[in-house]
Design a protein around this motif. Structure first.
Motif, PDB file in Angstrom:
ATOM      1  N   LEU A 187       0.833  -1.204   0.000  1.00  0.00           N
ATOM      2  CA  LEU A 187       0.000   0.000   0.000  1.00  0.00           C
ATOM      3  C   LEU A 187       0.868   1.255   0.000  1.00  0.00           C
ATOM      4  N   LEU A 188       1.909   1.252   0.803  1.00  0.00           N
ATOM      5  CA  LEU A 188       2.804   2.411   0.881  1.00  0.00           C
ATOM      6  C   LEU A 188       3.461   2.685  -0.469  1.00  0.00           C
ATOM      7  N   MET A 189       3.930   1.626  -1.125  1.00  0.00           N
ATOM      8  CA  MET A 189       4.576   1.811  -2.425  1.00  0.00           C
ATOM      9  C   MET A 189       3.592   2.323  -3.470  1.00  0.00           C
ATOM     10  N   SER A 190       2.337   1.884  -3.354  1.00  0.00           N
ATOM     11  CA  SER A 190       1.310   2.364  -4.280  1.00  0.00           C
ATOM     12  C   SER A 190       1.068   3.858  -4.095  1.00  0.00           C
ATOM     13  N   LEU A 191       0.975   4.296  -2.848  1.00  0.00           N
ATOM     14  CA  LEU A 191       0.784   5.720  -2.564  1.00  0.00           C
ATOM     15  C   LEU A 191       2.003   6.519  -2.985  1.00  0.00           C
ATOM     16  N   LEU A 192       3.174   5.933  -2.777  1.00  0.00           N
ATOM     17  CA  LEU A 192       4.426   6.620  -3.088  1.00  0.00           C
ATOM     18  C   LEU A 192       4.554   6.896  -4.584  1.00  0.00           C
ATOM     19  N   SER A 193       3.960   6.037  -5.401  1.00  0.00           N
ATOM     20  CA  SER A 193       4.081   6.188  -6.853  1.00  0.00           C
ATOM     21  C   SER A 193       3.381   7.442  -7.368  1.00  0.00           C
ATOM     22  N   VAL A 231      13.784  -3.335   5.883  1.00  0.00           N
ATOM     23  CA  VAL A 231      14.371  -4.220   4.870  1.00  0.00           C
ATOM     24  C   VAL A 231      13.308  -4.638   3.847  1.00  0.00           C
ATOM     25  N   GLU A 232      12.125  -4.984   4.341  1.00  0.00           N
ATOM     26  CA  GLU A 232      11.040  -5.402   3.442  1.00  0.00           C
ATOM     27  C   GLU A 232      10.568  -4.239   2.564  1.00  0.00           C
ATOM     28  N   LEU A 233      10.523  -3.052   3.148  1.00  0.00           N
ATOM     29  CA  LEU A 233      10.171  -1.861   2.373  1.00  0.00           C
ATOM     30  C   LEU A 233      11.226  -1.582   1.306  1.00  0.00           C
ATOM     31  N   ALA A 234      12.484  -1.762   1.690  1.00  0.00           N
ATOM     32  CA  ALA A 234      13.584  -1.497   0.758  1.00  0.00           C
ATOM     33  C   ALA A 234      13.482  -2.377  -0.478  1.00  0.00           C
ATOM     34  N   LEU A 235      13.108  -3.639  -0.296  1.00  0.00           N
ATOM     35  CA  LEU A 235      12.976  -4.537  -1.440  1.00  0.00           C
ATOM     36  C   LEU A 235      11.863  -4.076  -2.369  1.00  0.00           C
ATOM     37  N   GLN A 236      10.719  -3.715  -1.788  1.00  0.00           N
ATOM     38  CA  GLN A 236       9.604  -3.257  -2.625  1.00  0.00           C
ATOM     39  C   GLN A 236       9.965  -1.966  -3.358  1.00  0.00           C
TER      40      GLN A 236
END
Length: 204
Positions: free
Chosen positions: A34-40, A70-75
């Motif tokens: 969800l965070l990566m989606s918002l970040l885009s 670490v998990e966020l970094a991979l995404q």
């Protein structure tokens, strides 16, 4: 006081969400997606600011924060819009946490390096940069020997997987270089031969 700009508020919200300790992997994965989606939807400068936040999150006292970082970094790494500086920050996160005092964190960091090599194609510029960055992290300073002797079996398995994936990448590079060189020689040879003659009937 005047209200903060909308984008500033959004970034602050994303950071606040990251500070909530999530114990279940499923929850962390869902939140990270969800965070990566918002970040885009944010500007490049805001994304880079958030990447720097991930780097800081990876050094928090709580192990759950470091694990989530670490998990966020991979995404984030799988996002093709990342700048070179952001990629370097994410790689440093994996490198630093691979020596974390908590087995789950260091095992995850090493596993993420394997995933980055496997999931990102080197056929596009982003994938090529990421793969080169991963391999640079695995330079002599990474010390795979000591990590392969980790007291926890999960960490040792992650190391073995990383070694295998790295070997596959290196072998793939060697094979393609061999084919490229062979093809170049095959094409160049008749061209050179023909250039030695002035006959108009000679063509490559």
């Amino acid at each position: 006081s005047s209200p903060k700009p909308k984008k500033e508020t959004t970034v602050a919200f994303l950071q606040a969400v990251c500070m909530r300790p999530l114990e279940r992997m499923e929850e962390r994965t869902a939140v990270a997606t969800l965070l990566m989606s918002l970040l885009s939807h944010l500007e490049t400068s805001d994304v880079e600011h958030f990447i720097r936040f991930i780097s800081k999150l990876a050094h928090q006292p709580r192990s759950l924060h470091r694990l989530f970082a670490v998990e966020l970094a991979l995404q984030a790494l799988q996002n093709s819009n990342q700048s070179y500086n952001s990629i370097c920050l994410l790689m440093n996160t994996f490198h630093d946490r691979s020596a974390d005092k908590v087995p789950a964190v260091r095992g995850k960091a090493i596993a993420c390096l394997s995933t980055a090599l496997q999931c990102l194609s080197d056929e596009d510029s982003h994938g090529g940069i990421v793969r080169s960055s991963v391999l640079s992290v695995l330079a002599p300073g990474f010390d795979l020997d000591s990590r392969s002797e980790d007291s926890k079996s999960g960490v040792r398995k992650s190391v073995v997987q990383l070694v295998l994936v790295t070997a596959q990448c290196i072998l793939k590079d060697s094979i393609w270089k061999h084919f490229a060189e062979t093809a170049r020689t095959t094409i160049d040879s008749p061209v050179r031969s023909c250039s030695q003659f002035s006959s108009p009937n000679c063509s490559p």
